[in-house]
Design an enzyme around this catalytic site. Structure first.
Site, short mmCIF file in Angstrom:
data_model
loop_
_atom_site.label_atom_id
_atom_site.label_comp_id
_atom_site.label_asym_id
_atom_site.label_seq_id
_atom_site.Cartn_x
_atom_site.Cartn_y
_atom_site.Cartn_z
N SER B 15 0.81 -0.95 -0.22
CA SER B 15 0.03 -0.08 0.02
C SER B 15 0.92 1.69 0.34
CB SER B 15 -1.30 0.23 1.09
OG SER B 15 -1.65 -0.89 1.42
N ARG B 38 0.36 8.70 5.39
CA ARG B 38 -0.67 7.95 6.22
C ARG B 38 -1.49 8.51 5.92
NH1 ARG B 38 0.63 3.52 10.46
NH2 ARG B 38 2.14 2.75 9.93
N HIS B 41 -3.71 6.60 3.09
CA HIS B 41 -3.97 5.37 3.45
C HIS B 41 -5.21 5.52 4.11
CE1 HIS B 41 -3.59 1.71 5.47
NE2 HIS B 41 -2.78 0.89 4.54
#
Lengths: 207, 207
Positions: B15, B38, B41
């Site tokens: 990812s 993040r 994500h």
């Protein structure tokens, strides 16, 4: 004094009015309109409605299950926290098994993620439940494996995993073959716990 | 058997590799790159990076505050649940005061939302804290009012409220004048508890 709207009720009312003005809700069946509005509200993106995929009658199936007391099985604590208890019509149980102490060992045994392994503990609650996946694609994939092996069927699957590895694929798989279970999902990478919880909240009662 | 990635570590690795390949991270300072990764994500949208606005050194300020034991003040339970405790370097307190029994009465007295009123209970923890807003614009606006009236300053404001009424405005206000407090925010309607929690997690330690 800073000028801003301090009235929670009025903020909701205005938000929903903006969403209804901007989003293309006319492609949706009546029983999913409130769900779409709340999903949009949770992410700030009216165009998410164009990615919603669902089976006919999914909204009604979810509402009826909640009224009959169906438990709500969540793949993550964030989803569970996002569900507004006051909206649930039958004091429905909100269950997340991810933090159960048996899960790390189960994950090793299964050779799968902890989120997927946590579904083993859903088995006693699965029949007629509302399954809500707001985080992990592996939860959806594992659910398919359990259903294919004869596990009891939920009343509704709300499939909103998010991300870059498996999310889009797991939701395409749900849309292609939901194992006979009513479903609502969102194509692509977008999703997440807020959308998933909003979908549940939309199937509950208005205050 | 369904083919899918069952290895949580490998899913994260892949990812993050996809995000780094797709997102325009080169406009960011080094101390915010992990935060951007993040946040992306958590929402599945690499283009969110283009809406990030921040003060110079905000990432470093946040990391240093966490290392010194700063409490993390969250506007919603979902944000608090999304923070990975194992990533916090000093067993930092994660505080959400929204469910405190005094909050509904405080909200009436203040003529504001419960989320805004809950900030009254942040006062003893505010100095040097990490403030994380992942839901309500009124929390950010109320924070400005408290700071303008002389409340102690946090070490960092992570401003990620989401939605259609006040969200964009509150984040523009933060970017325009953060009252001297380091900040990270995302312009526009997008935001939410998952992004907010991801931003905190990025400032913590890798496992």
């Amino acid at each position: 004094m800073i000028e801003y709207n301090r009235d929670a009720h009025d903020i909701y009312r205005q938000s929903f009015a903006i969403i209804r003005a901007e989003a293309k809700l006319d492609r949706l069946p009546a029983d999913l309109e409130a769900l779409a509005v709340r999903v949009i509200h949770s992410c700030g993106m009216p165009d998410i409605v164009e990615d919603l995929v669902f089976s006919e009658g999914a909204g009604t199936a979810g509402r009826e299950a909640l009224e009959s007391g169906a438990p709500i099985l969540c793949d993550s604590r964030m989803v569970a926290e996002g569900i507004t208890r006051a909206r649930l019509p039958a004091e429905n149980a909100v269950i997340c098994t991810l933090q159960d102490p048996s899960v790390p060992e189960l994950a090793k045994q299964l050779g799968n993620t902890r989120t997927a392994a946590a579904l083993e503990l859903w088995r006693p609650h699965l029949a007629g439940s509302i399954v809500v996946v707001g985080n992990a694609p592996t939860a959806l994939f594992r659910l398919f494996e359990m259903l294919d092996a004869g596990a009891p069927k939920p009343a509704l699957i709300l499939g909103f995993p998010v991300g870059f590895v498996g999310a889009a694929e797991s939701k395409e798989a749900l849309a292609a073959d939901s194992r006979g279970v009513p479903f609502v999902t969102v194509r692509g990478r977008r999703g997440g716990s807020a959308m998933a919880a909003a979908a549940v909240n939309a199937l509950g009662r208005d205050h």
